[in-house]
Motif scaffolding. Structure first.
Motif, mmCIF file in Angstrom:
data_model
loop_
_atom_site.group_PDB
_atom_site.id
_atom_site.type_symbol
_atom_site.label_atom_id
_atom_site.label_comp_id
_atom_site.label_asym_id
_atom_site.label_seq_id
_atom_site.Cartn_x
_atom_site.Cartn_y
_atom_site.Cartn_z
ATOM 1 N N THR A 1 3.806 -5.011 0.486
ATOM 2 C CA THR A 1 4.877 -5.215 1.163
ATOM 3 C C THR A 1 5.801 -4.441 2.131
ATOM 4 O O THR A 1 6.142 -3.512 1.907
ATOM 5 N N ALA A 31 7.187 -2.103 -0.519
ATOM 6 C CA ALA A 31 6.849 -2.024 -2.225
ATOM 7 C C ALA A 31 5.056 -1.323 -1.816
ATOM 8 O O ALA A 31 4.695 -1.894 -0.974
ATOM 9 N N ASN A 62 2.390 -2.402 -4.815
ATOM 10 C CA ASN A 62 2.170 -3.039 -6.448
ATOM 11 C C ASN A 62 1.046 -2.955 -6.534
ATOM 12 O O ASN A 62 -0.263 -3.398 -5.792
ATOM 13 N N LYS A 83 2.722 -8.856 4.089
ATOM 14 C CA LYS A 83 1.546 -8.402 3.090
ATOM 15 C C LYS A 83 -0.063 -7.495 2.951
ATOM 16 O O LYS A 83 -0.386 -8.592 3.659
#
Length: 104
Positions: A61, A101, A103, A35
């Motif tokens: 991520t 991803a 976020n 992350k």
């Protein structure tokens, strides 16, 4: 298309979901998830959000594909007329990651 600008290993990368990038070596084995929490900006098609200097709560991520070493470079030093010659090799370690991803 959603993009993010992240910082890792002292370098900045512009990434999107599905991108595969080579970063400075991370302490993670192949197949592990990492992350990135130092996100400088998140850019959508309609708007962009920039941090001062980083965005709070924004993460990216990624999945570690592999760890490896780059091609060897030769470092050659020489002082003319003195008989001083040195050759040294170096292979920079890297981590290949795939962005999963963004976020924000």
């Amino acid at each position: 298309m959603k993009h993010a600008i992240i910082v890792t290993g002292g370098k900045q990368y512009r990434v999107a979901e599905g991108d595969v990038i080579f970063v400075e070596k991370l302490d993670a084995a192949a197949g592990e998830a990492v992350k990135f929490d130092r996100v400088l900006a998140v850019i959508d098609d309609e708007n962009a959000v920039f941090g001062k200097p980083v965005l709070d709560g924004a993460t990216v991520t990624a999945n570690v594909v592999k760890n490896g070493k780059a091609a060897k470079i030769r470092v050659y030093k020489m002082k003319p007329k003195k008989g001083y010659r040195r050759t040294q090799g170096h292979r920079q370690p890297y981590t290949k990651v795939q962005i999963e991803a963004i976020n924000a």
